[in-house]
Design a protein around this motif. Structure first.
Motif, PDB file in Angstrom:
ATOM      1  N   PHE A  35      -3.436 -11.809  64.066  1.00  0.00           N
ATOM      2  CA  PHE A  35      -2.461 -12.547  64.994  1.00  0.00           C
ATOM      3  C   PHE A  35      -1.153 -12.455  64.745  1.00  0.00           C
ATOM      4  CE2 PHE A  35      -6.565 -14.576  64.852  1.00  0.00           C
ATOM      5  CZ  PHE A  35      -7.195 -15.019  66.102  1.00  0.00           C
ATOM      6  N   GLN A  36      -0.070 -12.694  65.669  1.00  0.00           N
ATOM      7  CA  GLN A  36       1.224 -12.627  65.542  1.00  0.00           C
ATOM      8  C   GLN A  36       2.091 -13.590  66.288  1.00  0.00           C
ATOM      9  OE1 GLN A  36       2.899  -8.922  65.695  1.00  0.00           O
ATOM     10  NE2 GLN A  36       1.099  -7.518  64.885  1.00  0.00           N
ATOM     11  N   PRO A  37       3.109 -14.127  65.880  1.00  0.00           N
ATOM     12  CA  PRO A  37       3.554 -15.155  66.708  1.00  0.00           C
ATOM     13  C   PRO A  37       4.247 -14.560  67.717  1.00  0.00           C
ATOM     14  CG  PRO A  37       4.871 -14.308  64.705  1.00  0.00           C
ATOM     15  CD  PRO A  37       3.591 -13.916  64.534  1.00  0.00           C
ATOM     16  N   GLY A  38       4.749 -15.639  68.686  1.00  0.00           N
ATOM     17  CA  GLY A  38       5.380 -15.302  69.791  1.00  0.00           C
ATOM     18  C   GLY A  38       4.849 -15.382  71.161  1.00  0.00           C
ATOM     19  N   LYS A  39       3.345 -15.200  71.247  1.00  0.00           N
ATOM     20  CA  LYS A  39       2.675 -15.308  72.389  1.00  0.00           C
ATOM     21  C   LYS A  39       1.368 -16.287  72.124  1.00  0.00           C
ATOM     22  CE  LYS A  39       2.614 -10.391  73.197  1.00  0.00           C
ATOM     23  NZ  LYS A  39       2.002  -9.260  73.334  1.00  0.00           N
ATOM     24  N   PRO A  40       1.157 -17.075  73.204  1.00  0.00           N
ATOM     25  CA  PRO A  40       0.006 -17.962  73.137  1.00  0.00           C
ATOM     26  C   PRO A  40      -1.152 -17.479  72.495  1.00  0.00           C
ATOM     27  CG  PRO A  40       1.012 -18.437  75.489  1.00  0.00           C
ATOM     28  CD  PRO A  40       1.772 -17.022  74.595  1.00  0.00           C
ATOM     29  N   THR A  41      -1.923 -17.949  71.653  1.00  0.00           N
ATOM     30  CA  THR A  41      -3.156 -17.475  71.168  1.00  0.00           C
ATOM     31  C   THR A  41      -4.233 -17.356  72.210  1.00  0.00           C
ATOM     32  OG1 THR A  41      -2.761 -18.117  68.697  1.00  0.00           O
ATOM     33  CG2 THR A  41      -4.633 -17.569  69.200  1.00  0.00           C
ATOM     34  N   LYS A  42      -4.962 -16.422  72.388  1.00  0.00           N
ATOM     35  CA  LYS A  42      -6.121 -16.404  73.618  1.00  0.00           C
ATOM     36  C   LYS A  42      -7.424 -15.917  73.152  1.00  0.00           C
ATOM     37  CE  LYS A  42      -3.308 -17.093  77.085  1.00  0.00           C
ATOM     38  NZ  LYS A  42      -3.429 -18.327  77.748  1.00  0.00           N
ATOM     39  N   LYS A  43      -7.463 -16.221  71.604  1.00  0.00           N
ATOM     40  CA  LYS A  43      -8.913 -15.740  71.015  1.00  0.00           C
ATOM     41  C   LYS A  43      -9.124 -16.432  69.730  1.00  0.00           C
ATOM     42  CE  LYS A  43      -6.964 -11.789  68.534  1.00  0.00           C
ATOM     43  NZ  LYS A  43      -6.853 -10.413  68.168  1.00  0.00           N
ATOM     44  N   THR A  75      -8.452 -19.138  63.794  1.00  0.00           N
ATOM     45  CA  THR A  75      -7.616 -18.904  65.330  1.00  0.00           C
ATOM     46  C   THR A  75      -6.389 -19.781  64.866  1.00  0.00           C
ATOM     47  OG1 THR A  75      -7.026 -18.828  67.448  1.00  0.00           O
ATOM     48  CG2 THR A  75      -8.452 -20.724  66.502  1.00  0.00           C
ATOM     49  N   ASP A  76      -5.361 -19.633  65.417  1.00  0.00           N
ATOM     50  CA  ASP A  76      -4.126 -20.599  65.492  1.00  0.00           C
ATOM     51  C   ASP A  76      -4.641 -21.625  66.527  1.00  0.00           C
ATOM     52  OD1 ASP A  76      -1.930 -22.093  65.919  1.00  0.00           O
ATOM     53  OD2 ASP A  76      -0.402 -20.225  65.940  1.00  0.00           O
ATOM     54  N   LEU A  77      -5.285 -22.740  66.136  1.00  0.00           N
ATOM     55  CA  LEU A  77      -5.644 -23.565  66.978  1.00  0.00           C
ATOM     56  C   LEU A  77      -4.641 -24.402  67.938  1.00  0.00           C
ATOM     57  CD1 LEU A  77      -8.587 -24.558  67.915  1.00  0.00           C
ATOM     58  CD2 LEU A  77      -8.466 -26.505  66.285  1.00  0.00           C
ATOM     59  N   ASN A  78      -3.445 -24.899  67.260  1.00  0.00           N
ATOM     60  CA  ASN A  78      -2.374 -25.529  67.988  1.00  0.00           C
ATOM     61  C   ASN A  78      -2.099 -24.705  69.176  1.00  0.00           C
ATOM     62  OD1 ASN A  78      -0.432 -27.552  68.183  1.00  0.00           O
ATOM     63  ND2 ASN A  78       0.990 -25.999  67.769  1.00  0.00           N
ATOM     64  N   SER A  79      -1.849 -23.411  68.920  1.00  0.00           N
ATOM     65  CA  SER A  79      -1.554 -22.400  70.054  1.00  0.00           C
ATOM     66  C   SER A  79      -2.541 -22.116  71.094  1.00  0.00           C
ATOM     67  CB  SER A  79      -0.882 -21.066  69.645  1.00  0.00           C
ATOM     68  OG  SER A  79      -0.869 -20.026  70.502  1.00  0.00           O
ATOM     69  N   PHE A  80      -3.852 -22.126  70.640  1.00  0.00           N
ATOM     70  CA  PHE A  80      -5.042 -21.945  71.260  1.00  0.00           C
ATOM     71  C   PHE A  80      -5.229 -23.045  72.280  1.00  0.00           C
ATOM     72  CE2 PHE A  80      -9.602 -21.931  71.955  1.00  0.00           C
ATOM     73  CZ  PHE A  80     -10.150 -20.761  72.233  1.00  0.00           C
ATOM     74  N   LEU A  81      -5.034 -24.222  71.856  1.00  0.00           N
ATOM     75  CA  LEU A  81      -5.460 -25.493  72.520  1.00  0.00           C
ATOM     76  C   LEU A  81      -4.259 -25.799  73.460  1.00  0.00           C
ATOM     77  CD1 LEU A  81      -7.001 -27.960  69.933  1.00  0.00           C
ATOM     78  CD2 LEU A  81      -8.246 -26.346  71.857  1.00  0.00           C
ATOM     79  N   SER A  82      -3.092 -25.572  73.009  1.00  0.00           N
ATOM     80  CA  SER A  82      -1.831 -25.794  73.989  1.00  0.00           C
ATOM     81  C   SER A  82      -1.346 -24.871  74.792  1.00  0.00           C
ATOM     82  CB  SER A  82      -0.604 -26.358  72.846  1.00  0.00           C
ATOM     83  OG  SER A  82      -0.220 -25.228  72.175  1.00  0.00           O
ATOM     84  N   GLU A  84       0.933 -22.761  73.978  1.00  0.00           N
ATOM     85  CA  GLU A  84       2.253 -22.435  73.370  1.00  0.00           C
ATOM     86  C   GLU A  84       2.309 -21.264  72.656  1.00  0.00           C
ATOM     87  OE1 GLU A  84       5.086 -24.236  74.309  1.00  0.00           O
ATOM     88  OE2 GLU A  84       3.920 -25.453  75.738  1.00  0.00           O
ATOM     89  N   PRO A  85       3.530 -20.775  72.592  1.00  0.00           N
ATOM     90  CA  PRO A  85       3.609 -19.516  71.532  1.00  0.00           C
ATOM     91  C   PRO A  85       3.138 -19.799  70.416  1.00  0.00           C
ATOM     92  CG  PRO A  85       5.379 -19.450  72.949  1.00  0.00           C
ATOM     93  CD  PRO A  85       4.392 -20.832  73.337  1.00  0.00           C
ATOM     94  N   SER A  86       2.380 -18.876  69.759  1.00  0.00           N
ATOM     95  CA  SER A  86       1.842 -19.269  68.202  1.00  0.00           C
ATOM     96  C   SER A  86       3.061 -18.973  67.207  1.00  0.00           C
ATOM     97  CB  SER A  86       0.918 -18.021  68.012  1.00  0.00           C
ATOM     98  OG  SER A  86       0.614 -18.263  66.461  1.00  0.00           O
ATOM     99  N   GLN A  87       3.198 -19.764  66.256  1.00  0.00           N
ATOM    100  CA  GLN A  87       4.165 -19.354  65.270  1.00  0.00           C
ATOM    101  C   GLN A  87       3.559 -18.924  63.835  1.00  0.00           C
ATOM    102  OE1 GLN A  87       6.476 -23.287  64.668  1.00  0.00           O
ATOM    103  NE2 GLN A  87       6.391 -23.577  66.790  1.00  0.00           N
ATOM    104  N   SER A  88       2.553 -18.669  63.967  1.00  0.00           N
ATOM    105  CA  SER A  88       1.706 -18.107  62.757  1.00  0.00           C
ATOM    106  C   SER A  88       1.057 -16.491  62.710  1.00  0.00           C
ATOM    107  CB  SER A  88       0.560 -18.904  62.546  1.00  0.00           C
ATOM    108  OG  SER A  88       0.883 -20.381  62.365  1.00  0.00           O
ATOM    109  N   TYR A  89       1.094 -16.297  61.692  1.00  0.00           N
ATOM    110  CA  TYR A  89       0.576 -14.897  61.402  1.00  0.00           C
ATOM    111  C   TYR A  89      -0.786 -15.262  60.690  1.00  0.00           C
ATOM    112  CZ  TYR A  89       5.244 -12.866  61.547  1.00  0.00           C
ATOM    113  OH  TYR A  89       6.569 -12.400  62.053  1.00  0.00           O
ATOM    114  N   ILE A  90      -1.827 -14.282  61.035  1.00  0.00           N
ATOM    115  CA  ILE A  90      -3.155 -14.428  60.476  1.00  0.00           C
ATOM    116  C   ILE A  90      -3.542 -12.849  60.109  1.00  0.00           C
ATOM    117  CG2 ILE A  90      -5.711 -14.877  60.509  1.00  0.00           C
ATOM    118  CD1 ILE A  90      -4.847 -17.040  62.590  1.00  0.00           C
TER     119      ILE A  90
END
Length: 161
Positions: A35-43, A75-82, A84-90
């Motif tokens: 996972f990378q920041p900048g886009k909404p998390t879709k998985k 997942t980046d659950l905040n981005s996944f649910l909202s 909004e673009p992710s701010q996290s790397y995984i």
């Protein structure tokens, strides 16, 4: 995965088959960004083997916020649910095997199975409780107490990172 889910909620073979119909099994070597920041998390992933690290970069420094262990979701659950673009790397800390689920596919299945909808709620609730526990730990414990808690709850984690 089936046994892990069944340990938390009533989950039929039919619901499991529906879930697996949208799953993509993947194997990834260590030190790979999933996972990378900048886009909404879709998985969202269900990690079956390995270890993941979630982190953010602030002022040019990496700040780890979570380790994802096998036998649960990541997942980046905040981005996944909202959305909004992710701010996290995984990233993978070890070689990993996981099942990947696309958000749109999961949302479609929630309409077909109350048990799958319950699974989605369970994942969100567990993530919320972990966040509340981490916040309390940060606010109430000194560094020594935080280390003691880490060694009590996840003694092998230090050896793995």
């Amino acid at each position: 995965m089936k046994d892990v889910i069944k340990a938390h909620i009533d989950f039929s073979d039919e619901s499991y088959e529906l879930l697996m119909s949208i799953a993509k099994e993947k194997q990834v070597t260590r030190n790979q960004l999933i996972f990378q920041p900048g886009k909404p998390t879709k998985k969202i992933l269900f990690l079956t083997k390995g270890l993941l690290r979630g982190y953010k970069i602030m002022d040019g420094k990496e700040h780890t916020h979570h380790f994802y262990l096998a036998d649960w979701f990541a997942t980046d659950l905040n981005s996944f649910l909202s959305n909004e673009p992710s701010q996290s790397y995984i990233e993978t800390i070890e070689d990993c095997t996981y099942f990947e689920f696309q958000k749109d596919d999961l949302l479609r299945l929630y309409h077909k199975s109350h048990q799958l909808e319950s699974l989605g709620r369970l994942v969100a609730e567990k993530a919320f409780l972990i966040t509340v526990e981490k916040l309390a730990n940060m606010q109430l414990n000194n560094l020594s107490q935080k280390y003691e808690l880490l060694m009590k709850t996840s003694p092998d984690l230090i050896l793995r990172v």
